[in-house]
Each structure stands twice: as structure tokens, then as C-alpha cells.
Design an enzyme around this catalytic site. Structure first.
Site, mmCIF file in Angstrom:
data_model
loop_
_atom_site.group_PDB
_atom_site.id
_atom_site.type_symbol
_atom_site.label_atom_id
_atom_site.label_comp_id
_atom_site.label_asym_id
_atom_site.label_seq_id
_atom_site.Cartn_x
_atom_site.Cartn_y
_atom_site.Cartn_z
ATOM 1 N N LYS A 1 28.309 12.069 -12.243
ATOM 2 C CA LYS A 1 28.841 12.515 -10.956
ATOM 3 C C LYS A 1 28.351 11.575 -9.859
ATOM 4 C CE LYS A 1 27.765 15.282 -7.548
ATOM 5 N NZ LYS A 1 28.564 14.638 -6.464
ATOM 6 N N GLU B 1 14.388 11.320 -9.222
ATOM 7 C CA GLU B 1 13.858 10.231 -8.405
ATOM 8 C C GLU B 1 14.278 10.551 -6.987
ATOM 9 O OE1 GLU B 1 13.453 7.533 -5.939
ATOM 10 O OE2 GLU B 1 15.257 6.690 -6.861
ATOM 11 N N CYS C 1 15.201 4.380 -0.733
ATOM 12 C CA CYS C 1 14.141 5.376 -0.976
ATOM 13 C C CYS C 1 12.759 4.744 -0.957
ATOM 14 C CB CYS C 1 14.387 6.107 -2.298
ATOM 15 S SG CYS C 1 14.545 5.017 -3.727
ATOM 16 N N GLU D 1 11.347 11.325 6.018
ATOM 17 C CA GLU D 1 12.191 10.212 5.604
ATOM 18 C C GLU D 1 13.412 10.138 6.519
ATOM 19 O OE1 GLU D 1 13.620 8.378 1.395
ATOM 20 O OE2 GLU D 1 14.072 10.487 1.708
#
Length: 502
Positions: free
Chosen positions: A196, A272, A306, A405
Site C-alpha cells: 500500500k 520505522e 525521518c 518532528e
């Protein structure tokens, strides 16, 4: 175009090629491109200018049920799971070759869909994906099972078995790279896969499915379902016949998927997730090299990374001069059109992410951080989402921009005095994905690398590593590992067989 491989050489040539593309937007199930069962579609847009690229199949729970059924039947039939390892290897190596042969189209699709600079997708994303698939394929017939050290009357065997049906959910910031990180080891170990892609960057995943079939991958082994996470992603997370879910994305979504595992069949769930990585510069480092790397660490891929070095920790004695070096290095990342080969920083993915960056810049100013450069949007192309490279200094660890973040080109500079304080600041985070250390003191480099809680630590470089080393995080940056032989372990069960020889 250039005569060499027909690679466009400038913005106009890339745009002409883009205009001629026939973009496939359907799902891929059981070896064929198909519409969503509902017939629904969703537009995907070019972050460079906001224009529609294509209508994409919008799959939902019924499509998930169908794809899982196909994947399960294919797995049980053994057409891939029980194929001789050397034969599986040949198909995966051919798959990698086809990615390379279609490099220009795939790189353009990735740039159009994600706003990434075409120079990066050509030089990094596509070659990296091909390397991952080839390397994983080449590993298939070089990994041995085990014979236990038993007495003469018994024989103990330890064998690796594929898990079965794997669902892979990949993000929008590195759609192609993370797809390869999932497909490579999952296919190598004999699993069937439902992929996906992120709903706003599905194009390269859909393209890869056709190339995998062309390479000889049996129908039903790889199925691609574009669609929203709120319905399709949830359906995959809760599905009782999926054995493993591997996900790259936000920590918030990762936690939700873990809950889905517990609510369903306890499927293996590998994550992750986010990061707020420290990039630590000591006074004895090569400061020019460190400053160039500090800019790359946060402004590469528009900061939508990331592992971005979003917290720059600088020893106080050099802070003033070093920040100016970083400011100068940041000018290389002037936002530009993603299809211009000279562009180093492209467009943010969409309006939502653009607004997020604006929010955090305002929050930094509100909480007392000093703006060194940037802090404003840029209208590089009408309708696109561009933001200046932004640097804050006088940041403290309790500020929002130092803790959360941002996923954009915003750098927070925090000063420290001595090794112990640097380590304390570096580890003062819910995340533990990556860290950089800049020093010419060998002992300090080893001490810091040992004591920083992060899955990847780079000494006198940033973003270092290749397919041979594992990638993943500590703490709320996730679990499990992509890349390297360790990634193959995620997609296997270990079976112990004990034989009485008497």
C-alpha cells in the site's frame, strides 16, 4: 534530449517528457492492473504546481480482502514460496535490471509525485531501489539454515520459513526507496505481498508492479493497492489473514497499527517511525566539512526525511562562526522546480505539510528562538509548496521546535559545553533513529557513538551507509530493521526439527 540514454538535460526537456507520459493509476492484483471494486478514484497532484497528475484507484476493505485472498492462495500454491532459491534469485535480479532500464521514467514519476528534485531521483532513489532488489535477490541462495550441535543419536535442524502474506505500507517522502526496502527481503524469503503506497505518492509503486511481472514474478505474489490509510490501511492492519505488517511513517500511525495487531491476529508488526536526530559538532572537527553536511542533513529532500539532522548541537566556543558557515551552506538549497536538474531542494508534498512547517516556524519565534535565515515561503512556481531553508539559534531543549518532528527545512541550533552535556541533550528525546558526531578525537567519537541511543550513528559524515548495514530506530523511532541480511529475519519464521537417529 541527450543522445546518451535519451536523458533530458534541462527543465524544458523533463517537462516535455512529463507531458508525454501515460500514467497508470489502477491497482495491481493477481498479475493485472484493475480498477478498485467500488470504481472510485482519487486525484494525485504535482507538489511543484498543484496540478493533477492522474486519477488513482481508491481501494478499500473489499479490495484488501480480494488481494489477501489472492496472496494467500498464491503463497499456499508454492509458485514463489517453494520455487528453488536460484530461480527466485534470477527473477529478482531481472526485476532490478528492469528498474534500471526504466530509470528515466521511474525517476520522473517519483519527482512529479513527491516534489523531489529530479537530480536526486535519478542519482539516488532509482539506483538505490535497483541495488536493494538486486542485493536481496543475490542473497537468496547464499543464506544457509543450521544444524544444531547435538549428540550422535539426534539431529537438530533449524530452518527459515517464509511468514506468508506480508502487508507493506510505505510513506510519501521516499516512496521508491522504502518500497524497495520492503519488497527486497520480503520477496527474497518467499512471501506474498500486498503493497500500500501512500495515497498521495502511488505512481512508482504501481509502475514497479508491472516491471515485477515482466521480470517473471508469478501472478499474485505482488499486489499493489493505492488508497487511504483511514480505510484501506486500517483494513490491512486488522486483517486476520495477514501474517506480517511492515510500516514506515509517523510514530502516531505506527502506534495505531500496533494496536490493530493486538486487536486482530497478533501479526508481526515492524515499524520505522519518526526522528528528531542530533547532529553534534565539537570544536576540534573539520568545521567546513561539518557545516556543509549540517545543511545537507536538514535540507536534503526538503527536510522531509525521518533521519534529518534537525537538531544541530554545536560546542559553545565555536557556535557563532559555525552557524554562519551553516547559513552560507544553506544557500545551496534554494527552493526550485523539482524537474530542473539544477534544483537541490524541491517542493513540500502538499498544503498540509506546508502549513505544518509554517506552524512550527511561528512556534519557534513565539518561544524565543532567534531566526538566523529563512522563515518564509517562496513562490517558485505558482500553485506549488516551497519554503526557504530555515535556521534557528538560541534554541533550548524544552522548545517545541527542538522536541517535535517538523518534517520540513527547519534547523534548530542548540549550544553545549562539553561532551557530557552534548550526550545529555542528544538523548533527551522520545526518538532514537539517527545521530551525527563531528570530532577528530578518536576516543570521544567512540564514547559518543556507544552512548547515544540511536539505530544509526554517523561519525564525520551524515546519511552514511549502504544496503549492507541495517537501518531502524530505538525508542519511539520503531522496531525491526530494513536493509542488510538482518532485514530478511523480519520476514521469516524459525522452525526447529528434532530427529531421533536411534
Amino acid at each position: 534530449m541527450s543522445a546518451q540514454n535519451n536523458i533530458p538535460q534541462n527543465l524544458q526537456e523533463w517537462q516535455a517528457l512529463a507531458a508525454s507520459l501515460k500514467i497508470e493509476g489502477r491497482a495491481f492484483i493477481n498479475g493485472s492492473y484493475v480498477d478498485a471494486l467500488s470504481g472510485e478514484t482519487r486525484a494525485t497532484h504535482n507538489p511543484a504546481n498543484g496540478e493533477q497528475l492522474a486519477q488513482i484507484a481508491s481501494c478499500g476493505p473489499k479490495d484488501a480482502d480480494l488481494a489477501v485472498q489472492v496472496a494467500r492462495e498464491t503463497f499456499e500454491a508454492g509458485v514463489w514460496s517453494k520455487m528453488p532459491p536460484m530461480q527466485r534469485k534470477k527473477i529478482m535480479v531481472r526485476f532490478a535490471e528492469l528498474i534500471e532500464e526504466n530509470q528515466v521514467e521511474i525517476a520522473l514519476l517519483e519527482s512529479l509525485d513527491a516534489g523531489k528534485p529530479i537530480g536526486d531521483t535519478m542519482a539516488v532513489d532509482v539506483p538505490g531501489a535497483a541495488t536493494t532488489i538486486r542485493w536481496s535477490g543475490e542473497a537468496i541462495d547464499k543464506i544457509y539454515d543450521e544444524v544444531a550441535p547435538t549428540g550422535p543419536g539426534e539431529l537438530g535442524l533449524v530452518t527459515r520459513m517464509p511468514l506468508g502474506v506480508v502487508a507493506a505500507i510505505v510513506p510519501w517522502n521516499f516512496p521508491l526507496s522504502t518500497t524497495a526496502w520492503k519488497l527486497g527481503p520480503a520477496l527474497a524469503t518467499g512471501n506474498s505481498i500486498i503493497l500500500k503506497p501512500a495515497s498521495n505518492t502511488p505512481l512508482t509503486a504501481i509502475k514497479l508492479a508491472g516491471l515485477a511481472k515482466q521480470a517473471g514474478l508469478p501472478d499474485g505474489v505482488l499486489n499493489v493497492l493505492p488508497g487511504p490509510g483511514s480505510s484501506l490501511g486500517k483494513a490491512l492492519g486488522l486483517h486476520m489473514d495477514i501474517d506480517c505488517l511492515t510500516f514506515t511513517g509517523s510514530t502516531e500511525v505506527g502506534k495505531t497499527l500496533t494496536e490493530y495487531s493486538g486487536q486482530s491476529n497478533l501479526k508481526r508488526t515492524f515499524l520505522e517511525l519518526g526522528g528528531k536526530s542530533p547532529n553534534i559538532v565539537f570544536a576540534d572537527a573539520d568545521l567546513d566539512k561539518a557545516a556543509e553536511a549540517a545543511a545537507l542533513a536538514i535540507f536534503y529532500n526538503q527536510g522531509e526525511t525521518c533521519t534529518a539532522g534537525s537538531r544541530l548541537l554545536v560546542e559553545k566556543s565555536i557556535a557563532g562562526d559555525f552557524i554562519q558557515k551553516v547559513r552560507k551552506a544553506a544557500t545551496r538549497f534554494k527552493p526550485g522546480h523539482p524537474q530542473d536538474p539544477n534544483t537541490a531542494m524541491g517542493a513540500l508534498i502538499d498544503r498540509s505539510q506546508f502549513d505544518t512547517v509554517e506552524f512550527y516556524v511561528a512556534k519557534g519565534l513565539e518561544q524565543g528562538a532567534q531566526l538566523v535565515c529563512g522563515g518564509s515561503p517562496v513562490e517558485e512556481v505558482a500553485g506549488g509548496y516551497y519554503y526557504e531553508p530555515t535556521v534557528f539559534r538560541n534554541v533550548t531543549s524544552d522548545m517545541t521546535i527542538a522536541r517535535e518532528e517538523i518534517f520540513g527545512p527547519v534547523l534548530s541550533v542548540i549550544e553545549f559545553d562539553g561532551e557530557a552535556e552534548a550526550l545529555a541533550i542528544a538523548n533527551d528525546s522520545i526518538y532514537g533513529l539517527a545521530a551525527g558526531i563531528w570530532t577528530n578525537n578518536l576516543g570521544r567519537a567512540h564514547r559518543m557513538a556507544r552512548d547515544i541511543y540511536a539505530g544509526s550513528v554517523w561519525i564525520n559524515n551524515y546519511f552514511g551507509g549502504d544496503i549492507t548495514v541495517p537501518f531502524g530506530g530505538f525508542k519511539q523511532s520503531g522496531n525491526g530493521r530494513d536493509k542488510s541480511l538482518h532485514a530478511l529475519d523480519k520476514y521469516c519464521e524459525l522452525k526447529s526439527t528434532w530427529i531421533d537417529l536411534s
